[in-house]
Design a protein around this motif. Structure first.
Motif, PDB file in Angstrom:
ATOM      1  N   UNK A 513       0.837  -1.206   0.000  1.00 45.97           N
ATOM      2  CA  UNK A 513       0.000   0.000   0.000  1.00 45.97           C
ATOM      3  C   UNK A 513       0.873   1.258   0.000  1.00 45.97           C
ATOM      4  N   UNK A 514       2.009   1.192   0.691  1.00 45.26           N
ATOM      5  CA  UNK A 514       2.933   2.329   0.718  1.00 45.26           C
ATOM      6  C   UNK A 514       3.568   2.549  -0.655  1.00 45.26           C
ATOM      7  N   UNK A 515       3.885   1.466  -1.342  1.00 43.91           N
ATOM      8  CA  UNK A 515       4.427   1.592  -2.699  1.00 43.91           C
ATOM      9  C   UNK A 515       3.410   2.258  -3.613  1.00 43.91           C
ATOM     10  N   UNK A 516       2.172   1.792  -3.539  1.00 40.27           N
ATOM     11  CA  UNK A 516       1.107   2.386  -4.360  1.00 40.27           C
ATOM     12  C   UNK A 516       0.965   3.872  -4.036  1.00 40.27           C
ATOM     13  N   UNK A 517       1.014   4.225  -2.768  1.00 43.94           N
ATOM     14  CA  UNK A 517       0.888   5.624  -2.371  1.00 43.94           C
ATOM     15  C   UNK A 517       2.027   6.487  -2.870  1.00 43.94           C
ATOM     16  N   UNK A 518       3.216   5.905  -2.923  1.00 43.11           N
ATOM     17  CA  UNK A 518       4.371   6.668  -3.406  1.00 43.11           C
ATOM     18  C   UNK A 518       4.254   6.976  -4.889  1.00 43.11           C
ATOM     19  N   UNK A 519       3.790   6.029  -5.661  1.00 40.15           N
ATOM     20  CA  UNK A 519       3.663   6.218  -7.101  1.00 40.15           C
ATOM     21  C   UNK A 519       2.376   6.957  -7.485  1.00 40.15           C
ATOM     22  N   UNK A 520       1.298   6.710  -6.752  1.00 41.01           N
ATOM     23  CA  UNK A 520      -0.027   7.184  -7.172  1.00 41.01           C
ATOM     24  C   UNK A 520      -0.828   7.642  -5.964  1.00 41.01           C
ATOM     25  N   UNK A 521      -0.447   8.778  -5.373  1.00 42.34           N
ATOM     26  CA  UNK A 521      -1.094   9.210  -4.119  1.00 42.34           C
ATOM     27  C   UNK A 521      -2.584   9.490  -4.261  1.00 42.34           C
ATOM     28  N   UNK A 522      -3.040   9.850  -5.459  1.00 42.81           N
ATOM     29  CA  UNK A 522      -4.470  10.136  -5.645  1.00 42.81           C
ATOM     30  C   UNK A 522      -5.269   8.902  -6.075  1.00 42.81           C
ATOM     31  N   UNK A 523      -4.599   7.771  -6.185  1.00 44.34           N
ATOM     32  CA  UNK A 523      -5.261   6.502  -6.527  1.00 44.34           C
ATOM     33  C   UNK A 523      -6.029   6.608  -7.843  1.00 44.34           C
ATOM     34  N   UNK A 524      -5.345   7.096  -8.893  1.00 43.52           N
ATOM     35  CA  UNK A 524      -5.970   7.276 -10.194  1.00 43.52           C
ATOM     36  C   UNK A 524      -5.605   6.173 -11.201  1.00 43.52           C
ATOM     37  N   UNK A 525      -4.604   5.371 -10.883  1.00 41.67           N
ATOM     38  CA  UNK A 525      -4.143   4.354 -11.836  1.00 41.67           C
ATOM     39  C   UNK A 525      -4.730   2.995 -11.474  1.00 41.67           C
ATOM     40  N   UNK A 526      -5.685   2.549 -12.273  1.00 41.75           N
ATOM     41  CA  UNK A 526      -6.337   1.247 -12.100  1.00 41.75           C
ATOM     42  C   UNK A 526      -6.640   0.945 -10.636  1.00 41.75           C
ATOM     43  N   UNK A 527      -7.428   1.793  -9.993  1.00 39.51           N
ATOM     44  CA  UNK A 527      -7.698   1.595  -8.562  1.00 39.51           C
ATOM     45  C   UNK A 527      -8.436   0.280  -8.301  1.00 39.51           C
ATOM     46  N   UNK A 528      -8.242  -0.233  -7.101  1.00 34.61           N
ATOM     47  CA  UNK A 528      -8.914  -1.466  -6.705  1.00 34.61           C
ATOM     48  C   UNK A 528      -8.208  -2.730  -7.125  1.00 34.61           C
ATOM     49  N   UNK A 529      -6.949  -2.606  -7.566  1.00 35.90           N
ATOM     50  CA  UNK A 529      -6.165  -3.775  -7.946  1.00 35.90           C
ATOM     51  C   UNK A 529      -4.930  -3.847  -7.042  1.00 35.90           C
ATOM     52  N   UNK A 530      -4.572  -5.012  -6.637  1.00 33.55           N
ATOM     53  CA  UNK A 530      -3.421  -5.361  -5.793  1.00 33.55           C
ATOM     54  C   UNK A 530      -3.601  -4.867  -4.349  1.00 33.55           C
ATOM     55  N   UNK A 531      -3.946  -3.603  -4.154  1.00 30.78           N
ATOM     56  CA  UNK A 531      -4.222  -3.112  -2.801  1.00 30.78           C
ATOM     57  C   UNK A 531      -5.640  -2.550  -2.766  1.00 30.78           C
ATOM     58  N   UNK A 532      -6.251  -2.661  -1.573  1.00 27.15           N
ATOM     59  CA  UNK A 532      -7.610  -2.145  -1.356  1.00 27.15           C
ATOM     60  C   UNK A 532      -8.576  -2.674  -2.410  1.00 27.15           C
ATOM     61  N   UNK A 533      -8.558  -3.967  -2.596  1.00 21.89           N
ATOM     62  CA  UNK A 533      -9.376  -4.612  -3.629  1.00 21.89           C
ATOM     63  C   UNK A 533     -10.701  -5.080  -3.044  1.00 21.89           C
ATOM     64  N   UNK A 534     -11.706  -5.270  -3.903  1.00 25.72           N
ATOM     65  CA  UNK A 534     -12.973  -5.817  -3.414  1.00 25.72           C
ATOM     66  C   UNK A 534     -12.859  -7.314  -3.161  1.00 25.72           C
ATOM     67  N   UNK A 535     -13.886  -7.893  -2.579  1.00 22.94           N
ATOM     68  CA  UNK A 535     -13.950  -9.332  -2.399  1.00 22.94           C
ATOM     69  C   UNK A 535     -14.103 -10.013  -3.753  1.00 22.94           C
ATOM     70  N   UNK A 536     -13.529 -11.185  -3.897  1.00 25.50           N
ATOM     71  CA  UNK A 536     -13.574 -11.898  -5.167  1.00 25.50           C
ATOM     72  C   UNK A 536     -14.998 -12.264  -5.569  1.00 25.50           C
ATOM     73  N   UNK A 537     -15.906 -12.401  -4.597  1.00 21.93           N
ATOM     74  CA  UNK A 537     -17.276 -12.816  -4.887  1.00 21.93           C
ATOM     75  C   UNK A 537     -18.280 -11.682  -4.698  1.00 21.93           C
ATOM     76  N   UNK A 538     -17.812 -10.446  -4.812  1.00 22.29           N
ATOM     77  CA  UNK A 538     -18.726  -9.296  -4.759  1.00 22.29           C
ATOM     78  C   UNK A 538     -19.559  -9.300  -6.038  1.00 22.29           C
ATOM     79  N   UNK A 539     -20.836  -9.616  -5.883  1.00 20.16           N
ATOM     80  CA  UNK A 539     -21.684  -9.852  -7.044  1.00 20.16           C
ATOM     81  C   UNK A 539     -21.859  -8.624  -7.918  1.00 20.16           C
ATOM     82  N   UNK A 540     -21.622  -7.439  -7.390  1.00 24.43           N
ATOM     83  CA  UNK A 540     -21.756  -6.229  -8.196  1.00 24.43           C
ATOM     84  C   UNK A 540     -20.815  -6.236  -9.387  1.00 24.43           C
TER      85      UNK A 540
END
Length: 997
Positions: A513-540
């Motif tokens: 998460x710290x690496x992601x924050x260093x490169x992309x502090x505003x979370x604009x690059x493909x958010x929700x992948x590798x860190x802070x991801x949803x559950x694999x079975x989120x039906x949405x």
């Protein structure tokens, strides 16, 4: 999150900024800007089980466009998602973001150094295209993934892709030397070896920050990073491990580019990628080891790898059986089998000395005998046989997904990797897990490195999500017990992102998460992948959630064969649904597309000519299937198949049926187009041009009578040109000439002969090119057959109904088919073959006739219906054909009709031509000629038609000398050749007639 039925431009909270973003991009970009619902829908899926509607899609034409996109998205605070071919299997390339498609234009080779064995490429270049370019230089890029015909180097870098030969060459991370990437703050980063980075600048800042993060969790890195080759989860922080600082580089240098490899576009957007190349091996041999049990195949792998193979790949019984059901794969897989094995291993040896590789093959045979399996190895030293079998293996995913029914092999634990000594026990225990949950798994792929692609068969609409969670939890226990990697090849994405913390532990997850924050502090690059991801079975996020519905409609064809259930344990199919259930059958046939993108290939086969000339997802078999799926589930609106988006997606489909043959999941877009065209006609009505096309068989006799007048009009441009434009035809094309009436010239009873045959003469060969029918009749009679013709005195000639189908007049097409069936059945019932000249007409009896609901009579006609050359080959093989042919010294250039290729009916043409002494025959490796019935005559399609012809057909003809005979069985093909090259092509029957003694 957008719902499945959302029709807005974007989610409500972002309507204004996204609308403003679309307007800005349209002003400032030279590439394409797509924010309509259908386009977004086509990019809402990849090869995973997920669907997320993007905010919009952009296709940059050059690097300046890419810069514009990133700046505009950053100003609007809109997330971006860089996408390659969209073949990701874990949902890496779907998200509520602005999707960037680099595959159309950003695909250049920028630099090449043969001596250093390096190349710099743009992210959109396809792996097979790169390797084709490198081959003359004796080099290749060896990360040979199964999707090599469509995957891009940018996508492979983002996923840290692996390949069949990773035991020899490693993964992407072992073969990437540098990455130039646009960062989230708009700066350009040049990432390479740590000691070569500039002392100041953004790259150095990031390098030092990541190094500090890694050093802070160095103990966790050594304890929790899996010690197997196939490990692609999280970020590659172990490259900074102070006790082992060289896991990815043979010289032991730390390379910051390796942090971006496998980052799934969450740290930067690749601009250019520098790759390490390898010499092409001079010789390869292949041994196919047949195993009586699956367990033995897994257990013996650890012994086979001691022979130093370049690849050891698994094909299990399920994949064998599905391959045997595919007409393109059956003859290939049959050569590899000994008896009824439960699994086979493809063991390849490669190197500079052929004798050394043959010796390795011999050692493999000896090893299997020592292990108790003598006579279990099929040796394949021939390159052509090897290539054919590897193509079957590379199609493994699509073959698995060709299962009919709602239950499908689902990807979520498919590439867990374990050490080889535990592979047999792991697979055995995982199979027990599947059985406890009432299902079975399909297995294939990389036995050499302990990574097996296993997909339990689940119905995601009916309890599949719950079972997926339960199986994943039990599988994770096994992976940990055997000290393996939960994500061994295909990345994290939406599917395995939540398992990153489980695999690596919370301290490492925080470091990621710290690496992601260093490169992309505003979370604009493909958010929700590798860190802070949803559950694999989120039906949405599911493509087929429980709430998924198919809109009610009544299909015209009988699609009930697709409306089946499959026992997940035995794999056996239940009884197909009745004709009344055909509504679901049509949708299920469309949903067979798994988005793997096999149709994006350029270098072989017939699929897909419209994509080859446009590189547009809309004009791709996959894009069309996605559009149809959205329409059939109500996601495009209430009009279903009659929707404008469906019409636009099918506009350049030439109904070549290339997908019917080349698509391993059996997508038949030509047949889907018939349904959609008819739905459109029912809703919008029939245009005059379409009526003229459809009714051609009925007015052809009258056109013949007025042939002189029509010819005179054609010669007068001041009459012909306005008339063509008024009707919607291309003024550059000549109207068809109705110059013959073959059937009308023959009366009476055919001469007696030992055998008999019905010559089915279609409208085109009767009224336009009667010489073809005359030649066929003469050849058949010379071969000793009594030739019956499809005409009774006073009746209109029989017709297959093809022109009605193509113009949306389904009922008339079915009536014509019924009339033809009734007339031919007396011959069929007494075993007489029905022989045709025009592929699209005759092969309709083996295709569309079977789905009209005509029952067993249609099946009997399909079995009796053969093309002219097919009949001759079959008769000769049965010893019933005597045909004396004289030499015709020279060369013949053969172009196959699309439907001949789709039904594997081109080889008989090649065989028949080979009977002519002193004639050398060459087949053009061509896709559709581009004429495709009326398609090439239509004004709006004229340019596209010629572009298709220019892909390979017309250049091959121009290279041929004037004495070369051009052979083409299709009426449309011959017309396209004449219009495009000024040369005449002939039907194979006419060449055989010339050779009669």
């Amino acid at each position: 999150m957008t719902s499945l039925t959302d029709k807005s431009v974007a989610p409500d909270a972002r309507v204004k900024p996204v609308t403003e973003l679309a307007a800005r991009l349209s002003r400032e970009m030279e590439g394409e800007v797509l924010f309509d619902h259908a386009a977004r829908g086509r990019y809402s899926t990849d090869a995973s089980i997920y669907q997320v509607m993007p905010l919009g899609v952009v296709i940059p034409r050059h690097q300046r466009d890419l810069t514009t996109v990133l700046e505009a998205a950053r100003d609007a605070r809109v997330p971006i998602l860089a996408r390659g071919a969209g073949t990701s299997q874990c949902g890496q390339t779907v998200g509520e973001a602005l999707v960037i498609d680099t595959t159309r234009w950003l695909r250049e080779i920028v630099e090449f150094d043969r001596e250093a064995r390096t190349v710099v490429v743009e992210p959109g270049i396809v792996l097979d295209h790169l390797n084709a370019w490198l081959k003359p230089h004796g080099l290749w890029y060896p990360v040979d993934v199964s999707t090599s015909a469509q995957c891009t180097l940018g996508g492979m870098t983002g996923n840290n892709s692996c390949g069949s030969r990773s035991i020899r060459y490693g993964n992407m991370v072992h073969n990437v030397l540098g990455v130039e990437a646009w960062l989230a703050d708009g700066s350009e980063g040049r990432f390479g070896f740590f000691d070569e980075l500039p002392l100041k600048g953004r790259e150095r800042q990031l390098a030092e920050r990541v190094k500090a993060i890694a050093e802070g969790v160095s103990a966790e890195i050594r304890e929790h990073f899996p010690k197997v080759l196939r490990r692609v989860g999280g970020y590659n922080l172990d490259l900074f491990d102070c006790q082992n600082p060289k896991p990815y580089d043979p010289q032991g240098r730390v390379n910051l580019a390796h942090l971006l490899v496998g980052s799934e576009g969450t740290l930067g957007v690749s601009r250019r990628i520098k790759l390490r190349l390898s010499p092409l091996p001079a010789h390869k041999v292949l041994g196919v080891v047949n195993f009586p049990t699956f367990y033995q195949a897994m257990d013996f792998t650890q012994h086979i790898v001691t022979l130093d193979p370049t690849a050891v790949e698994l094909v299990d019984r399920t994949m064998i059986d599905l391959s045997l059901e595919n007409p393109a794969f059956r003859p290939v897989i049959e050569k590899a089998l000994i008896g009824q094995p439960q699994a086979v291993l493809l063991v390849e040896f490669a190197g500079e000395e052929r004798q050394a590789q043959l010796a390795s093959l011999k050692r493999l045979t000896e090893l299997m005998a020592d292990l108790g399996l003598p006579g279990s190895v099929v040796e394949m030293p021939d390159a052509a046989e090897q290539a054919a079998l590897w193509n079957v293996r590379k199609a493994g995913l699509n073959i698995m997904m060709s299962m009919k029914g709602d239950g499908k092999p689902v990807s979520f634990i498919e590439d867990c990797a374990v050490p080889l000594e535990h592979l047999a026990e792991y697979t055995d225990r995982l199979t027990e897990v599947f059985h406890r949950h009432g299902t079975e798994g399909t297995w294939y792929a990389h036995a050499s490195v302990g990574t097996l692609h296993v997909r339990p068969i689940l119905d995601m609409r009916r309890g599949g999500a719950r079972k997926m969670r339960e199986i994943a939890e039990e599988a994770s226990v096994l992976v940990r017990q055997y000290k393996g990697a939960y994500s061994g090849e295909h990345g994290d994405g939406l599917c395995r992102g939540e398992w990153v913390a489980w695999q690596f532990g919370e301290p490492l997850n925080e470091a990621f998460r710290a690496v992601k924050g260093a490169f992309d502090p505003q979370n604009l690059l493909n958010p929700g992948k590798i860190v802070d991801t949803p559950k694999m079975d989120d039906e949405r996020y599911f493509r087929f959630p429980v709430r998924y519905q198919r809109i009610p409609l009544t299909p015209l064809f009988d699609w009930s064969a697709w409306n089946v259930t499959r026992d997940p344990l035995t794999g056996e199919l239940g009884e197909p649904g009745s004709a009344g259930d055909a509504t679901h059958g049509l949708a299920m046939a469309v949903e067979m597309c798994n988005n793997n993108g096999h149709c994006r290939k350029f270098d072989a086969g017939t699929m897909c000519p419209s994509y080859r000339i446009t590189r547009d997802e809309q004009h791709l078999t996959r894009g069309r299937a996605n559009t149809l799926r959205l329409a059939l589930s109500g996601q495009l609106g209430e009009q279903g198949l009659a929707d404008d988006a469906v019409k636009e997606a099918l506009d350049l489909c030439v109904s070549c049926k290339g997908c019917k043959r080349d698509c391993p999941t059996g997508i038949d877009m030509a047949k889907f187009k018939i349904e959609a065209r008819a739905a459109r006609v029912r809703t919008k009505g029939l245009a005059l041009r379409d009526r003229l096309i459809g009714e051609m068989p009925r007015y052809a006799p009258w056109a013949k009578r007025f042939a002189g007048l029509l010819s005179a009009v054609e010669r007068l441009d001041f009459l012909a040109q306005p008339l063509k434009r008024a009707l919607g035809f291309a003024p550059q094309r000549r109207f068809p000439a109705f110059t013959s009436d073959f059937l009308g010239e023959y009366h009476g009873t055919p001469a007696l002969a030992a055998g008999e045959v019905v010559l089915f003469v279609d409208t085109f060969n009767n009224y336009m090119e009667g010489d073809n029918a005359r030649a066929a009749k003469r050849v058949l009679e010379a071969a000793g057959y009594r030739v019956h013709l499809n005409l009774k005195p006073g009746e209109r000639p029989l017709c297959c109904g093809r022109t009605y189908l193509s113009s949306g007049q389904f009922a008339k097409a079915k009536d014509e088919a019924r009339r033809t069936l009734d007339a031919l059945m007396p011959y069929v019932e007494r075993g007489v073959a029905v022989v045709g000249l025009e592929p699209s007409c005759l092969l309709g009896m083996r295709d569309e006739f079977l789905q009209y609901g005509f029952g067993e009579q249609a099946r009997a006609l399909a079995d009796a219906a053969m093309l002219f050359e097919e009949f001759l080959v079959k008769a000769r093989q049965a010893g019933e054909l005597t045909l004396d042919l004289k030499p015709l010294p020279g060369r013949a250039l053969l172009h196959g009709h699309c439907h001949q290729k789709a039904f594997d009916a081109l080889r008989p043409v090649e065989q028949v031509l080979s009977w002519i002494p002193e004639l050398t025959v060459e087949t053009v490796d061509s896709s559709c000629c581009g004429m495709a019935g009326s398609f090439g005559y239509e004004a709006e399609h004229y340019d596209a038609s010629l572009q298709m012809a220019e892909l390979s057909l017309l250049p091959a003809i121009r290279e041929a000398d004037d004495d070369t005979v051009l052979v083409a069985d299709g009426t449309s093909c011959r017309h396209q050749i004449r219009d495009g090259s000024g040369r005449e092509a002939i039907h194979v029957a006419r060449l055989l007639e010339r050779a009669l003694t």
